[in-house]
Design an enzyme around this catalytic site. Sequence first.
Site, PDB file in Angstrom:
ATOM      1  N   GLY A 226       0.837  -1.079  -0.033  1.00  0.00           N
ATOM      2  CA  GLY A 226       0.202  -0.093   0.035  1.00  0.00           C
ATOM      3  C   GLY A 226       0.875   1.238   0.026  1.00  0.00           C
ATOM      4  N   SER A 227       0.356   2.344   0.412  1.00  0.00           N
ATOM      5  CA  SER A 227       0.959   3.677   0.661  1.00  0.00           C
ATOM      6  C   SER A 227       2.091   3.594   1.604  1.00  0.00           C
ATOM      7  CB  SER A 227       0.123   4.580   0.878  1.00  0.00           C
ATOM      8  OG  SER A 227      -0.391   4.677   2.072  1.00  0.00           O
ATOM      9  N   ASN A 228       3.091   4.610   1.284  1.00  0.00           N
ATOM     10  CA  ASN A 228       4.209   4.530   2.165  1.00  0.00           C
ATOM     11  C   ASN A 228       3.734   5.228   3.587  1.00  0.00           C
ATOM     12  OD1 ASN A 228       5.651   4.687  -0.313  1.00  0.00           O
ATOM     13  ND2 ASN A 228       7.303   4.874   0.801  1.00  0.00           N
ATOM     14  N   GLY A 231       2.341   2.316   5.279  1.00  0.00           N
ATOM     15  CA  GLY A 231       3.595   1.345   5.504  1.00  0.00           C
ATOM     16  C   GLY A 231       4.439   1.881   6.701  1.00  0.00           C
ATOM     17  N   GLU A 248       5.587  -3.420   0.709  1.00  0.00           N
ATOM     18  CA  GLU A 248       5.717  -3.134  -0.571  1.00  0.00           C
ATOM     19  C   GLU A 248       5.115  -1.777  -0.711  1.00  0.00           C
ATOM     20  OE1 GLU A 248       7.930  -4.311  -2.771  1.00  0.00           O
ATOM     21  OE2 GLU A 248       8.483  -6.121  -1.942  1.00  0.00           O
ATOM     22  N   GLU A 383       4.565  10.386  -5.498  1.00  0.00           N
ATOM     23  CA  GLU A 383       3.833   9.454  -6.327  1.00  0.00           C
ATOM     24  C   GLU A 383       2.550  10.050  -6.537  1.00  0.00           C
ATOM     25  OE1 GLU A 383       2.124   5.970  -4.293  1.00  0.00           O
ATOM     26  OE2 GLU A 383       2.866   4.661  -6.288  1.00  0.00           O
TER      27      GLU A 383
HETATM   28  P1  NAP Z   1      -3.090   2.383   1.394  1.00  0.00           P
HETATM   29  O1  NAP Z   1      -4.248   3.523   1.572  1.00  0.00           O
HETATM   30  O2  NAP Z   1      -2.000   2.443   2.130  1.00  0.00           O
HETATM   31  O3  NAP Z   1      -3.892   1.006   1.692  1.00  0.00           O
HETATM   32  C1  NAP Z   1      -3.415  -0.271   1.860  1.00  0.00           C
HETATM   33  C2  NAP Z   1      -4.124  -1.174   2.628  1.00  0.00           C
HETATM   34  O4  NAP Z   1      -3.670  -0.634   4.006  1.00  0.00           O
HETATM   35  C3  NAP Z   1      -5.754  -1.207   2.790  1.00  0.00           C
HETATM   36  O5  NAP Z   1      -6.082  -2.343   2.995  1.00  0.00           O
HETATM   37  C4  NAP Z   1      -5.983  -0.146   3.804  1.00  0.00           C
HETATM   38  O6  NAP Z   1      -7.316  -0.267   4.192  1.00  0.00           O
HETATM   39  C5  NAP Z   1      -4.842  -0.480   4.906  1.00  0.00           C
HETATM   40  N1  NAP Z   1      -4.878   0.476   6.009  1.00  0.00           N
HETATM   41  C6  NAP Z   1      -5.085   1.784   5.988  1.00  0.00           C
HETATM   42  N2  NAP Z   1      -4.864   2.372   7.112  1.00  0.00           N
HETATM   43  C7  NAP Z   1      -4.274   1.488   7.983  1.00  0.00           C
HETATM   44  C8  NAP Z   1      -3.626   1.475   9.219  1.00  0.00           C
HETATM   45  N3  NAP Z   1      -3.635   2.416   9.965  1.00  0.00           N
HETATM   46  N4  NAP Z   1      -3.168   0.102   9.895  1.00  0.00           N
HETATM   47  C9  NAP Z   1      -3.381  -0.965   8.857  1.00  0.00           C
HETATM   48  N5  NAP Z   1      -3.768  -0.960   7.815  1.00  0.00           N
HETATM   49  C10 NAP Z   1      -4.106   0.194   7.171  1.00  0.00           C
HETATM   50  O7  NAP Z   1      -2.975   2.248  -0.152  1.00  0.00           O
HETATM   51  P2  NAP Z   1      -3.981   2.364  -1.448  1.00  0.00           P
HETATM   52  O8  NAP Z   1      -4.450   3.696  -1.487  1.00  0.00           O
HETATM   53  O9  NAP Z   1      -5.029   1.344  -1.094  1.00  0.00           O
HETATM   54  O10 NAP Z   1      -3.105   1.637  -2.470  1.00  0.00           O
HETATM   55  C11 NAP Z   1      -2.389   2.602  -3.051  1.00  0.00           C
HETATM   56  C12 NAP Z   1      -0.933   2.605  -2.691  1.00  0.00           C
HETATM   57  O11 NAP Z   1      -0.386   1.126  -2.854  1.00  0.00           O
HETATM   58  C13 NAP Z   1       0.089   3.212  -3.709  1.00  0.00           C
HETATM   59  O12 NAP Z   1       0.795   3.922  -2.904  1.00  0.00           O
HETATM   60  C14 NAP Z   1       0.698   2.281  -4.656  1.00  0.00           C
HETATM   61  O13 NAP Z   1       2.172   2.385  -5.078  1.00  0.00           O
HETATM   62  C15 NAP Z   1       0.822   1.145  -3.364  1.00  0.00           C
HETATM   63  N6  NAP Z   1       1.130  -0.239  -4.147  1.00  0.00           N
HETATM   64  C16 NAP Z   1       2.334  -0.704  -3.951  1.00  0.00           C
HETATM   65  C17 NAP Z   1       2.754  -2.004  -4.597  1.00  0.00           C
HETATM   66  C18 NAP Z   1       3.824  -2.660  -4.405  1.00  0.00           C
HETATM   67  O14 NAP Z   1       4.068  -3.853  -4.573  1.00  0.00           O
HETATM   68  N7  NAP Z   1       4.999  -1.798  -4.275  1.00  0.00           N
HETATM   69  C19 NAP Z   1       1.717  -2.402  -5.209  1.00  0.00           C
HETATM   70  C20 NAP Z   1       0.429  -2.058  -5.403  1.00  0.00           C
HETATM   71  C21 NAP Z   1       0.128  -0.690  -4.853  1.00  0.00           C
HETATM   72  P3  NAP Z   1      -8.442   0.571   3.714  1.00  0.00           P
HETATM   73  O15 NAP Z   1      -8.786   0.303   2.329  1.00  0.00           O
HETATM   74  O16 NAP Z   1      -9.722   0.223   4.561  1.00  0.00           O
HETATM   75  O17 NAP Z   1      -8.107   2.117   4.150  1.00  0.00           O
END
Ligand code: NAP
Length: 493
Positions: A226-228, A231, A248, A383
């Site tokens: 997910g997002s940095n 993460g 990741e 990003e």
């Molecule tokens: P995100 O907002 O970080 O969410 C990822 C996951 O984390 C979701 O299931 C989210 O739940 C959960 N989450 C949110 N807050 C949390 C917390 N405080 N504690 C634990 N878990 C929590 O990312 P996204 O917007 O879904 O995805 C986009 C990002 O993912 C981009 O930055 C992209 O570059 C990255 N990404 C990276 C890769 C890689 O392999 N490097 C691959 C794909 C995507 P909710 O949905 O309920 O908010």
Amino acid sequence: MKTIVNYINGEWKASSSGKFEAVRNPATGETLGEVTQSTKEEVDLAVQAAVAAQKLWRLVPAPERADVLYKVAHLLKERKEELARILTSEMGKVIAEARGEVQEAIDMAYYMAGEGRRLFGDTVPSELRDKFAMSIRVPVGVAGLITPWNFPIAIASWKSLPALVAGNAVVWKPATETPMIAAEFVKAYEDAGLPKGLVNLVHGSGSVVGSAIVDHPGIDLISFTGSNEVGKRINERAGALLKRTSLEMGGKNAVIVMDDADLELAVDGILWSAYGTSGQRCTACSRVIAHASVKEELERRLLERIARLKLGNGLDESVQVGPVINRASLERIDGYVRLGLEEGAKLLCGGRIAAESGPEEGHFYAPTLFTDVQPEMRIASEEIFGPVVSIISVHSLEDAVAINNAVAFGLSSSIFTRDINRAYRAMRDLDTGIVYVNAGTTGAEIHLPFGGTKGTGNGHRDSGVASLDVYTEWKSIYVDYSGKLQRAQIDNY
Ligand code: NAP
Ligand code: MG
């Protein structure tokens, strides 16, 4: 309207919270269903089930564990079209890409099932006589998986399949935006006969369910994509608890176009990796580092092709660019475009919310191209996660590599050149986990390690055989059959 519920200890059930979130089609605004919003207590139930199931699963021979994975692969294959359509309607990517994503999960299932007959360790000579030494992989225990919406089944497959074949149990929280495809993936595990408790699906917000997974003492490792921002928070918390954490995260991926490049091929590669999935791939191309002598011609050809891209509902086979995930995302992308203009970048096309959008309708952003971008501008270093590309001009390969490497991320990079010496230098010097030569920044294959350097990750890899390192501990075993006490390092020299 569908109601999407949890799967805990082999039972499909809504959370006792009684709360639901709407699931919407980002292309139309249509409500597809509602998803249960779980509590900390349900995470606890899932962990209890996982702990109990894992105690038995670790004793099942790995080839027998793999038999279930082969069935999962087979079921996903049978259901490929249905799954792809669910994926497109829930997440927006065009149907051809959705089919490709489901195929990735199928491939990963076959590949990891094969690991059931490998899971290789080492046998090594002992320094002592009549003594045998080996190292074997053993499961870690219960894996907490937290995944994003942009590759909702592929990423879940990269994590859950190696976890299971290696003898772990799983507690999975998918992204709030993509619960339907998550439920379908878990259904495949259930239908394949995976014993109950080994895969538990808990829907809910990151702040409640995600945090509870990170904090729970029964969870031994966290695998997050997910997002940095999220993460980093997970890393701090899990670090304090001494949990293994595989992260990741984001990217700021560049395509380098040298003066000897096949320009038509470079244009194909850039279009596909920049505007495919509307730029919402972690490996999306968001910078083009072009040699000054081909920059104008490249811009001309890109503009011509961008003008022909068809936006719309991804279920329409002729559409090439689908919506972005939601309104907030649309506004964030537009905010970056405004910022780019303020920073002095020159807008060549796009730069606006597309006509298909309305508050209750789809969320479309016009494919956007900036040029005359300076590498240190925020649009060229942060990003954006949308269909926005910045062209930066350079005079040498050395400058191109330096600009590529100057960002905080290190996921993917690409170079278009016909000079083999330049290609090999780039392969050596580009500081990213993935490098493409004469292809765009996307297109990872499941049997190679996936992940990035610097701010993209923390040294682990998804997919490939490398993913087994996340889900196993090494155990070193010494068997002394000499019948006497032999002291290593003392009795042998
Ligand atoms: P995100 O907002 O970080 O969410 C990822 C996951 O984390 C979701 O299931 C989210 O739940 C959960 N989450 C949110 N807050 C949390 C917390 N405080 N504690 C634990 N878990 C929590 O990312 P996204 O917007 O879904 O995805 C986009 C990002 O993912 C981009 O930055 C992209 O570059 C990255 N990404 C990276 C890769 C890689 O392999 N490097 C691959 C794909 C995507 P909710 O949905 O309920 O908010
Ligand atoms: Mg989010």
